[in-house]
Design a protein around this motif. Structure first.
Motif, PDB file in Angstrom:
ATOM      1  N   ALA A   1       0.834  -1.205   0.000  1.00 58.08           N
ATOM      2  CA  ALA A   1       0.000   0.000   0.000  1.00 58.08           C
ATOM      3  C   ALA A   1       0.863   1.248   0.000  1.00 58.08           C
ATOM      4  O   ALA A   1       0.550   2.237   0.658  1.00 58.08           O
ATOM      5  CB  ALA A   1      -0.932  -0.006   1.200  1.00 58.08           C
ATOM      6  N   GLY A   2       1.958   1.203  -0.748  1.00 55.60           N
ATOM      7  CA  GLY A   2       2.841   2.360  -0.861  1.00 55.60           C
ATOM      8  C   GLY A   2       3.231   2.586  -2.298  1.00 55.60           C
ATOM      9  O   GLY A   2       2.553   2.131  -3.229  1.00 55.60           O
TER      10      GLY A   2
ATOM     11  N   ILE B   1       7.555   4.052 -12.012  1.00 57.75           N
ATOM     12  CA  ILE B   1       6.947   4.244 -10.705  1.00 57.75           C
ATOM     13  C   ILE B   1       6.113   2.999 -10.413  1.00 57.75           C
ATOM     14  O   ILE B   1       5.369   2.526 -11.271  1.00 57.75           O
ATOM     15  CB  ILE B   1       6.051   5.497 -10.665  1.00 57.75           C
ATOM     16  N   TYR B   2       6.259   2.502  -9.194  1.00 57.73           N
ATOM     17  CA  TYR B   2       5.521   1.310  -8.782  1.00 57.73           C
ATOM     18  C   TYR B   2       4.552   1.711  -7.666  1.00 57.73           C
ATOM     19  O   TYR B   2       4.952   2.265  -6.647  1.00 57.73           O
ATOM     20  CB  TYR B   2       6.479   0.227  -8.287  1.00 57.73           C
ATOM     21  N   VAL B   3       3.283   1.419  -7.856  1.00 55.36           N
ATOM     22  CA  VAL B   3       2.243   1.826  -6.922  1.00 55.36           C
ATOM     23  C   VAL B   3       1.540   0.582  -6.388  1.00 55.36           C
ATOM     24  O   VAL B   3       1.070  -0.257  -7.161  1.00 55.36           O
ATOM     25  CB  VAL B   3       1.219   2.759  -7.596  1.00 55.36           C
TER      26      VAL B   3
ATOM     27  N   ALA C   1       0.848   9.338  -2.279  1.00 49.41           N
ATOM     28  CA  ALA C   1       1.867   8.334  -2.588  1.00 49.41           C
ATOM     29  C   ALA C   1       2.438   8.517  -3.987  1.00 49.41           C
ATOM     30  O   ALA C   1       3.648   8.375  -4.202  1.00 49.41           O
ATOM     31  CB  ALA C   1       1.274   6.934  -2.433  1.00 49.41           C
ATOM     32  N   ILE C   2       1.596   8.831  -4.953  1.00 49.11           N
ATOM     33  CA  ILE C   2       2.069   8.974  -6.329  1.00 49.11           C
ATOM     34  C   ILE C   2       2.804  10.298  -6.508  1.00 49.11           C
ATOM     35  O   ILE C   2       3.834  10.361  -7.203  1.00 49.11           O
ATOM     36  CB  ILE C   2       0.892   8.836  -7.310  1.00 49.11           C
ATOM     37  N   THR C   3       2.323  11.362  -5.873  1.00 51.82           N
ATOM     38  CA  THR C   3       3.047  12.633  -5.918  1.00 51.82           C
ATOM     39  C   THR C   3       4.435  12.472  -5.319  1.00 51.82           C
ATOM     40  O   THR C   3       5.422  12.990  -5.856  1.00 51.82           O
ATOM     41  CB  THR C   3       2.268  13.719  -5.143  1.00 51.82           C
TER      42      THR C   3
ATOM     43  N   ASN D   1       8.295  13.540   3.111  1.00 55.85           N
ATOM     44  CA  ASN D   1       8.606  12.799   4.324  1.00 55.85           C
ATOM     45  C   ASN D   1       8.548  11.303   4.038  1.00 55.85           C
ATOM     46  O   ASN D   1       7.851  10.864   3.116  1.00 55.85           O
ATOM     47  CB  ASN D   1       7.617  13.145   5.439  1.00 55.85           C
ATOM     48  N   THR D   2       9.243  10.513   4.846  1.00 54.29           N
ATOM     49  CA  THR D   2       9.329   9.078   4.604  1.00 54.29           C
ATOM     50  C   THR D   2       7.967   8.402   4.661  1.00 54.29           C
ATOM     51  O   THR D   2       7.640   7.579   3.810  1.00 54.29           O
ATOM     52  CB  THR D   2      10.271   8.423   5.626  1.00 54.29           C
ATOM     53  N   CYS D   3       7.160   8.726   5.672  1.00 54.08           N
ATOM     54  CA  CYS D   3       5.870   8.073   5.859  1.00 54.08           C
ATOM     55  C   CYS D   3       4.708   9.029   5.608  1.00 54.08           C
ATOM     56  O   CYS D   3       4.831  10.242   5.814  1.00 54.08           O
ATOM     57  CB  CYS D   3       5.770   7.508   7.279  1.00 54.08           C
ATOM     58  N   ILE D   4       3.586   8.478   5.180  1.00 54.49           N
ATOM     59  CA  ILE D   4       2.399   9.263   4.858  1.00 54.49           C
ATOM     60  C   ILE D   4       1.568   9.452   6.128  1.00 54.49           C
ATOM     61  O   ILE D   4       1.218   8.470   6.798  1.00 54.49           O
ATOM     62  CB  ILE D   4       1.546   8.549   3.791  1.00 54.49           C
TER      63      ILE D   4
END
Length: 256
Positions: free
Chosen positions: A145-146, A161-163, A178-180, A233-236
């Motif tokens: 989920a990242g 890009i891998y989603v 996540a995509i931005t 930032n590393t985490c959403i």
């Protein structure tokens, strides 16, 4: 020969005493500030009285002093050594058919591209497939989920890009975020809190990131990282709106 091509390595020794017989006091001060701010000495170069990071990023005296201000230093929005070259202006972002089958992800991609295009940068992103582009990024799915992507090379953005398909179970804002974020990596942005991911992740895992040979070059004028302070930032954060912060916008305008 250009100034950039003539850059030579700093060999100041552990105490940075006497960086060459012709070095000016100002050059010595810039170099000492960079090392004090935590940047590796072997990534610092001098040429014609100017100081560079990563071979091509000029650092002024004022910029080096800003790195030592309390609460700032090298803990700012950073970029990689390589950026997208000036000949790249129109970037095709081509999702695969599998990606397009996930409506939430497809909508998130549209919103992410709109985030960048709204800034009026020299880089304009077009959802493809289409023609007339100077670079191409393929967007495909992966587990989780990242999202993930790489960094520019040879003047081009990273090409994939891998989603994670798990994002389709979350909010549209989270998919947009996540995509931005992943697009930011493809054009050279590193994690804002790379030195301490717990700032955004709330945990000591993952640990600090290494340079990986691609550099942590500070973008001038950026504030220290904070939870929710940057889309890089590393985490959403759970309450993300998927939009750039003022610092993100200032950094992108500085670069592109």
């Amino acid at each position: 020969m250009s100034k950039r091509a003539a850059v030579v390595a700093v060999s100041c020794g552990a105490l940075l005493a006497g960086c060459g017989s012709g070095a000016s006091a100002e050059t010595d001060e810039v170099v000492s500030h960079l090392v004090e701010a935590g940047l590796p000495a072997d990534d610092i170069r001098v040429a014609d009285g100017a100081v560079y990071l990563g071979g091509d990023a000029h650092v002024s005296l004022d910029a080096s002093r800003e790195m030592l201000k309390p609460g700032e230093g090298h803990h700012e929005l950073h970029r990689t050594i390589n950026l997208v070259g000036p000949n790249v202006t129109r970037i095709c972002v081509n999702p695969t058919a599998v990606f397009n089958a996930y409506n939430r992800l497809s909508q998130g991609l549209d919103l992410a591209l709109a985030n960048y295009n709204a800034l009026g940068l020299r880089l304009h992103f077009v959802r493809g497939p289409t023609t007339g582009c100077t670079a191409t990024i393929t967007v495909t799915t992966t587990a989780g989920a990242g999202s993930s992507a790489g960094y520019p090379s040879n003047g081009l953005p990273y090409g994939h890009i891998y989603v994670g398909t798990g994002l389709s179970s979350y909010s549209l804002d989270r998919a947009e975020h996540a995509i931005t974020h992943a697009i930011g990596h493809t054009i050279g942005l590193r994690h804002t809190d790379h030195f301490d991911p717990s700032i955004s992740c709330g945990t000591t895992i993952p640990g600090p990131e290494g340079s990986g040979g691609i550099g942590f070059i500070p973008i001038p004028g950026m504030p220290p990282p904070s939870p929710g302070g940057s889309i890089m930032n590393t985490c959403i954060p759970p309450d993300t709106d998927g939009e750039f912060t003022p610092s993100d916008i200032a950094g992108l305008n500085y670069l592109y």
